[in-house]
Design a protein around this motif. Sequence first.
Motif, PDB file in Angstrom:
ATOM      1  N   ILE A   1      -1.136   4.467  -1.313  1.00 22.02           N
ATOM      2  CA  ILE A   1      -2.424   4.427  -0.608  1.00 22.02           C
ATOM      3  C   ILE A   1      -2.167   4.815   0.840  1.00 22.02           C
ATOM      4  O   ILE A   1      -2.970   5.497   1.472  1.00 22.02           O
ATOM      5  CB  ILE A   1      -3.034   3.014  -0.705  1.00 22.02           C
TER       6      ILE A   1
ATOM      7  N   TYR B   1      -2.673  -2.159  -9.451  1.00 26.84           N
ATOM      8  CA  TYR B   1      -2.706  -2.806  -8.138  1.00 26.84           C
ATOM      9  C   TYR B   1      -3.927  -3.701  -8.033  1.00 26.84           C
ATOM     10  O   TYR B   1      -5.047  -3.287  -8.357  1.00 26.84           O
ATOM     11  CB  TYR B   1      -2.752  -1.711  -7.067  1.00 26.84           C
TER      12      TYR B   1
ATOM     13  N   MET C   1       2.033   1.852  -3.431  1.00 25.60           N
ATOM     14  CA  MET C   1       0.936   2.409  -4.228  1.00 25.60           C
ATOM     15  C   MET C   1       0.535   3.808  -3.776  1.00 25.60           C
ATOM     16  O   MET C   1      -0.355   4.416  -4.351  1.00 25.60           O
ATOM     17  CB  MET C   1      -0.302   1.511  -4.121  1.00 25.60           C
TER      18      MET C   1
ATOM     19  N   ARG D   1       0.833  -1.214   0.000  1.00 24.85           N
ATOM     20  CA  ARG D   1       0.000   0.000   0.000  1.00 24.85           C
ATOM     21  C   ARG D   1       0.865   1.261   0.000  1.00 24.85           C
ATOM     22  O   ARG D   1       0.485   2.275  -0.588  1.00 24.85           O
ATOM     23  CB  ARG D   1      -0.929   0.009   1.216  1.00 24.85           C
TER      24      ARG D   1
END
Lengths: 303, 431
Positions: free
Chosen positions: A53, A78, A51, A48
Amino acid sequence: MPPAIRLTDVSKRFNGVAAVDALTLDVPQGSIYGFIGPNGSGKTTTLRMIMRILLPDQGRIEVLGSADTSAARDRISYLPEERGLYKKMTVRRLLRYYGQLKGRTVAELDPVIDDWMARLGMDGWGDKKIEALSKGMSQKVQFVGAVISKPDLLILDEPFSGLDPVNAEALKDAVLEIRRRGTTVVFSTHDMTTAERMCDRIFMIFRGKKVLDGTLEDIQAQYGFDTIRLRTADGAAALSEMAGVQAVNDYGQLQEVRVAGDPQAFLKALASRTAVHQFEITRPSLHDIFVRIARPGGNGGPS
Amino acid sequence: MKNKAVIVAISEFTTLVQSKAFIVGLLMMPLFSGVALGVQKFTKDATDINDRRFAVVDRTGVLFAPLKAAAEEWNAAVRAQSPQSMPLYLPTEVKVEDRDDQALAALSDKVRRGEFFAFVEIPANAMDPAGGEPLRYYSNHPAYRPLPGWISATVNREIVNRRFRDAAVDRALVSRLTRRVEMSELGLLQRDTAGAIHAAPAIDKVRTIAIPVGMMMILLFSVMSGAPQLLNSVIEEKMSRISEVLIGSVTPFELMMGKLAGCVGVSLLLAVVYIIGGIIVARHFGYGDVVRGSDIAWLFLFLLMASFMFGSVFITIGAACSDLKDAQGMMPPAMLLLMLPWLTWFAVLNAPDSPMAMGLSFFPTATPFLMLLRIMLPPGPPAWQVAVSVVIMIVATFAMVYAAGKVFRTGLLMQGKAATFGEMWRWVRAN
């Protein structure tokens, strides 16, 4: 060539607990990189953060050569562990939507969608609603959603979990095909056999820290030839109370044993107890290494 | 290449307009209006026409006869109806001694058994102009109003006639002399560019009240049909982890703005449908000219602001909760804000220039609805009040979108227990 992903001293804490602790890692471009580790060890948190995120509390993350990972957003795809699909949408509309969010046009996407759906045995499913699909079919749709934008970096969180052997095989072939096209693939898995067979490099995280990183050969070399794989007439019972036996991994028909001392002396002692059908001095499997590290009271890494 | 927020908005809009909730929302207002009119018509036509047999205890000894005569006159008129829409009134005189509670109790039993619908006691001094005792109407159907109303009116008319007669006053003359002068309500006289004066138009309740209220209702229903759906949308994306996929492709702010824009689009579409439908109906009834372009422009400006404002509120709740159960706990304050104009519009309608109306129309979540109502009620509020309300609304909308963006960014990926209002406030204040 810069790595596809470079993590430098990256940490992330939740409520004071370190989910990822001072992690440094390079993922070479064009490789298949396997992330392994027990549940809650920090795999998904790491993915994450790659990414964007989640943002790291400290450290630096570079993806596709840029520290601003959001700039590379359209070049990365992803697939999260828990599959995110709109139940009421049709398959094609959903795939178009996910592809458009990666900067592709519908005209670019439609032939790619058709190609992937045919490849994964989903011909004619474009107008079906997601809620009408089986779990395996939904997973394949999610996978197609991740690859139709032709990403340079594909991150898959547990892509094979819950799939039957046929679908898992189809997805495995798809991942290898994507790598052949030049995409770097990072995936997390609990299936050590898949990691051994597919990954160019394997990274293991345990309690937020890196404990393994390298090719399978590199990793196994750290443990040496300390494992004896054997098959006997009496199975695991033949090993009972044998001197020098440190650990037994019983597979029923086959046992993997670690012994202290000379393996030849061990073979002699074993042959006096039972008929030995197979005796192989070998390196530990990835599964065995994983268990040694992650089991309660495990050593946390190679000595 | 399309902006990603636009892609999200188009997807959100398409999903919402294909949902059952949208269809229900689309039908809600005409359905409400239709049901209300239908119920009115049904209840008007479906009056209970069972005979109303009632006992009369007339202690004056003179009022039963005219009451019976009036009932026969009434019944003749009712029998002439086709179909019959009123009950027949069938009075029966019952002699009861003064203070004979046993007899009154026996009459009560007869009412309970259904022999009589009710009984009425006319006291001996009922005709005393200095103030006699009241008529007493006994019934186990207190909610049924026509019969006691008719008895009271009929007996009183007879009593007043008798009082005039006893005082040797001509009732007909008194009626002529005391007749009310009617008043017609008019607008203002108009002077055109040539200086010619045009007569003042009669006040038309449809133009002055029904249209402003209707426009406010269109605004309210449009917002209510769009904004709350964002809550479900955000929670669905959180629960099924779709948000993780989306955040891998768009920034949280792009995602939120896309969702908001999609929701605003839905509300605008609803308003367009309602307005077109409303204009068609208005034309049918000869009020085609009644909705001005400027009114529609105001409606869309206020709708735009209200949709962004309430959409932000519902997005915030969705992002702060992990499931619908949590969200239900946070809904009442949001619904109270949405219901505020609903609860107060009637007071504003009655006194649109009052300090209370002004104060309410400056309260951000009520501003779009109540200021629209005030603008449409002649003569309308002063221009400065309209300007202040627009500024308040714009500032409040931006503030709410900003706060929602902060909560959305943090809350979207949170799972587990819902955030508290304190936590949300910390997220808003965090950089």
